[in-house]
Design a protein around this motif. Structure first.
Motif, mmCIF file in Angstrom:
data_model
loop_
_atom_site.group_PDB
_atom_site.id
_atom_site.type_symbol
_atom_site.label_atom_id
_atom_site.label_comp_id
_atom_site.label_asym_id
_atom_site.label_seq_id
_atom_site.Cartn_x
_atom_site.Cartn_y
_atom_site.Cartn_z
ATOM 1 N N LEU A 71 0.796 -1.219 0.000
ATOM 2 C CA LEU A 71 0.000 0.000 0.000
ATOM 3 C C LEU A 71 0.831 1.272 0.000
ATOM 4 C CD1 LEU A 71 -2.679 -1.114 2.623
ATOM 5 C CD2 LEU A 71 -2.880 -1.111 0.123
ATOM 6 N N ALA A 72 2.163 1.143 0.113
ATOM 7 C CA ALA A 72 3.016 2.327 0.182
ATOM 8 C C ALA A 72 4.284 2.104 -0.632
ATOM 9 C CB ALA A 72 3.379 2.643 1.635
ATOM 10 N N CYS A 73 4.814 3.180 -1.206
ATOM 11 C CA CYS A 73 6.077 3.091 -1.923
ATOM 12 C C CYS A 73 7.220 2.970 -0.920
ATOM 13 C CB CYS A 73 6.276 4.323 -2.807
ATOM 14 S SG CYS A 73 6.469 5.878 -1.890
ATOM 15 N N ASP A 74 8.371 2.519 -1.399
ATOM 16 C CA ASP A 74 9.514 2.304 -0.516
ATOM 17 C C ASP A 74 9.973 3.589 0.170
ATOM 18 O OD1 ASP A 74 9.486 -0.351 -1.060
ATOM 19 O OD2 ASP A 74 11.398 -0.412 -2.142
ATOM 20 N N ALA A 75 9.866 4.721 -0.514
ATOM 21 C CA ALA A 75 10.311 5.972 0.090
ATOM 22 C C ALA A 75 9.444 6.341 1.287
ATOM 23 C CB ALA A 75 10.292 7.095 -0.949
ATOM 24 N N GLY A 346 8.031 11.800 -4.779
ATOM 25 C CA GLY A 346 6.951 11.610 -3.812
ATOM 26 C C GLY A 346 6.339 12.908 -3.333
ATOM 27 N N TRP A 347 6.609 13.987 -4.067
ATOM 28 C CA TRP A 347 6.121 15.315 -3.662
ATOM 29 C C TRP A 347 5.474 15.997 -4.848
ATOM 30 C CZ3 TRP A 347 7.205 20.139 -5.688
ATOM 31 C CH2 TRP A 347 6.765 21.246 -4.945
ATOM 32 N N LEU A 348 4.445 16.775 -4.569
ATOM 33 C CA LEU A 348 3.821 17.632 -5.566
ATOM 34 C C LEU A 348 2.977 18.648 -4.806
ATOM 35 C CD1 LEU A 348 3.865 17.709 -8.666
ATOM 36 C CD2 LEU A 348 1.715 16.438 -8.657
ATOM 37 N N TRP A 374 -3.011 5.837 -7.395
ATOM 38 C CA TRP A 374 -1.636 6.086 -7.843
ATOM 39 C C TRP A 374 -0.997 7.193 -7.008
ATOM 40 C CZ3 TRP A 374 1.775 3.644 -10.853
ATOM 41 C CH2 TRP A 374 2.885 4.353 -11.324
ATOM 42 N N PHE A 375 -1.737 8.270 -6.787
ATOM 43 C CA PHE A 375 -1.247 9.341 -5.924
ATOM 44 C C PHE A 375 -0.973 8.810 -4.520
ATOM 45 C CE2 PHE A 375 -2.074 13.920 -7.411
ATOM 46 C CZ PHE A 375 -1.687 13.623 -8.707
ATOM 47 N N TYR A 376 -1.907 8.027 -4.004
ATOM 48 C CA TYR A 376 -1.794 7.551 -2.631
ATOM 49 C C TYR A 376 -0.564 6.660 -2.461
ATOM 50 C CZ TYR A 376 -3.182 5.812 1.946
ATOM 51 O OH TYR A 376 -3.207 5.498 3.290
ATOM 52 N N ARG A 377 -0.243 5.879 -3.449
ATOM 53 C CA ARG A 377 0.934 5.018 -3.332
ATOM 54 C C ARG A 377 2.232 5.825 -3.371
ATOM 55 N NH1 ARG A 377 3.102 0.101 -3.396
ATOM 56 N NH2 ARG A 377 5.063 -0.200 -4.517
#
Length: 541
Positions: A71-75, A346-348, A374-377
């Motif tokens: 549910l989450a990216c590695d960063a 991971g930022w916008l 996609w944003f949430y991940r």
């Protein structure tokens, strides 16, 4: 445990083999189950747990968040681990023990503590689909206590009644406190830490410019931002300015390294009386506003608020268009630069998030949840209450008569007039003259040849025609707009939509824009007038 033995199953086995601490007779014990709210100050669950004789602070690494399908990216996982390491240090500095770690399915593990006589406490917090179901199970099956310490209104028929007054009072109220000398902190001795988890699950972040997690870093950022808060109004919209000009606190608020109240009270005590201070404080109220939305209706993450608009765009799903959007290859430079920035860092900033959501739903006309997920991940600060509510609001799934449809070409001219952001993230356009960056496909062939940029080869032409797609979307929406307005007259739909004017505002939309008039009941409560804070921005950035 050697590196070769560090597998997910080995960590779960280590957790299963570790004995739950035994409570002496006539001794009370509480497990503080940390999920977010990774701090010791102004932490309602820690304060409640410290009333027992024994306190065991615990974090469970849930396999559902790890791996390629997690549910989450590695960063974001690395940022979380840094927050946990900081929390462990804070416990050890203030008590006789640190934070305990375990790996496995949380409910199964917590049941062992419950069977051994431990009480379970955690902070109540709105969450996404998975977290909501997990917490419901913990409440039903384990009698876990979820302490409401975030200023949100729960278990009320009309939670928005006098909401703003309640929120202002919570912001100003004393913070939760506890005495480390009044309780004995004990550990669940698995011998595991975040580095073991990273190696077992092959957590290897590739994103760049990700800040370091933890309360110490959060407090430093808060102090630095307040020192320059007068520059805040001019730094919100442009992605070039927003990187350094906004607070950068959102990932720390997401993981609870600081509470929103701590930020509010620090700003109130140390920031000058300036427009930047007023604007930032308004965003703290909006943070609570959107958290309240998800607390009121968990369906924000799954279903369109307005039932008439459920499934809108579903029949138009096009994997190639979705892939082009995700990769930053739509042919709209501001959208593509933003999507590449999101994937790589991971930022916008908010305006670019809104632009990308608008392009995805209004121009490419694709199903909203794929984009929202996609944003949430990828977002380091991914907060379900803000991500999904803002996606629905931006897409127009609430049923308001106005639609915020961003023009991707105008955003180049307004927010990146020199092309700095676009050239950074789309190097294939670096040599293109600035005057063509809003519409590269209109660059004369002679200019393309001179600067060595071939539109349609190195960089794509627009995957859809903007004007035609915009007109088509408006016509499709117009076909259901009146029925969507009618739906807002229903109290249940109005309450979950949570408009700034409450049920009366929803009925007004139905009356003025619907097919029929529905006046089922009088508006016997008051809705917080959050429109004073400006709906164009929604979070501390």
């Amino acid at each position: 445990m050697s590196s070769s033995e560090l597998t997910p199953e080995a960590l779960r086995s280590r957790t299963r083999e570790t004995g739950v601490p035994t409570l002496p007779a006539d001794t009370t014990g509480t497990v503080v189950w940390h999920r977010d709210d990774l701090r010791l100050d102004d932490q309602a669950a820690v304060a409640a747990g410290a009333e027992a004789d024994r306190l065991l602070p615990l974090f469970v690494f849930d396999p559902s968040f790890y791996g390629s399908d997690g549910l989450a990216c590695d960063a974001r996982l690395r940022f979380l681990h840094e927050c946990l390491d900081d929390l462990d240090r804070r416990y050890r500095e203030r008590t006789n023990a640190g934070l305990s770690y375990a790996v496995g399915e949380p409910i199964d593990l917590l049941e062992r503590f419950r069977s051994a006589g431990w009480n379970l406490v955690a902070t109540a917090s709105p969450s996404g689909r998975y977290g909501h179901e997990r917490d419901q199970r913990a409440y039903r099956e384990l009698d876990a206590t979820f302490v409401p310490g975030d200023g949100l209104v729960r278990d009320a028929e009309r939670p928005r009644r006098e909401w703003q007054d309640r929120t202002e009072a919570w912001f100003a109220a004393d913070q939760y406190d506890w005495d480390p000398d009044s309780v004995r902190v004990v550990e669940f001795p698995t011998g595991l830490d975040s580095s073991d988890v990273e190696r077992a699950y092959d957590v290897d972040p590739t994103k760049s410019r990700v800040p370091q997690g933890g309360g110490q870093q959060a407090r430093a950022r808060l102090r630095s931002f307040v020192d320059q808060i007068h520059e805040y109004p001019g730094a919100i919209s442009s992605p070039v300015d927003a990187r350094e000009g906004t607070s950068g606190l959102s990932p720390y608020l997401k993981f609870g390294c600081l509470s929103v109240r701590q930020v509010y009270q620090y700003v109130d005590a140390h920031a000058p009386d300036a427009r930047g201070t007023e604007m930032f404080v308004s965003r703290l109220f909006w943070n609570r506003h959107y958290e309240q939305k998800l607390a009121d209706w968990p369906g924000w993450t799954d279903r369109a608020v307005n039932p008439v608009l459920r499934g809108f765009n579903a029949d138009r799903r096009d994997p190639e268009l979705i892939a082009a959007w995700k990769r930053g290859r739509t042919g709209y430079p501001m959208v593509d630069a933003s999507m590449r920035c999101l994937r790589e860092t991971g930022w916008l900033n908010f305006r670019m998030r809104a632009l990308c959501a608008s392009c995805y739903f209004h121009v490419l006309q694709q199903p909203w949840r794929i984009g929202a997920d996609w944003f949430y991940r990828h977002l380091i600060d991914a907060e379900a209450s803000i991500n999904y509510t803002q996606w629905q609001s931006q897409c127009g799934l609430v049923g308001r008569p106005t639609l915020r449809l961003y023009n991707p070409r105008k955003q180049v001219r307004d927010q990146d007039p020199e092309g700095e952001f676009i050239r950074e993230w789309i190097p294939e356009l670096a040599a293109l003259p600035t005057e063509y960056l809003d519409r590269p496909e209109h660059t004369p062939l002679a200019v393309q040849a001179e600067c060595g940029v071939r539109i349609g080869e190195e960089y794509p032409r627009p995957v859809v025609d903007y004007e035609a797609a915009r007109q088509e979307f408006r016509e499709r929406l117009e076909d259901v707009r009146a029925r969507a307005a009618d739906a807002l007259a229903r109290p249940a739909v109005a309450d979950r939509a949570s408009l700034s004017g409450g049920r009366s505002a929803a009925r007004s939309i139905a009356r003025n824009h619907g097919t029929e008039t529905e006046q089922n009941e009088s508006d016997d409560g008051t809705q917080a007038r959050l429109d004073a804070f400006g709906e164009s921005e929604f979070r501390p950035e």
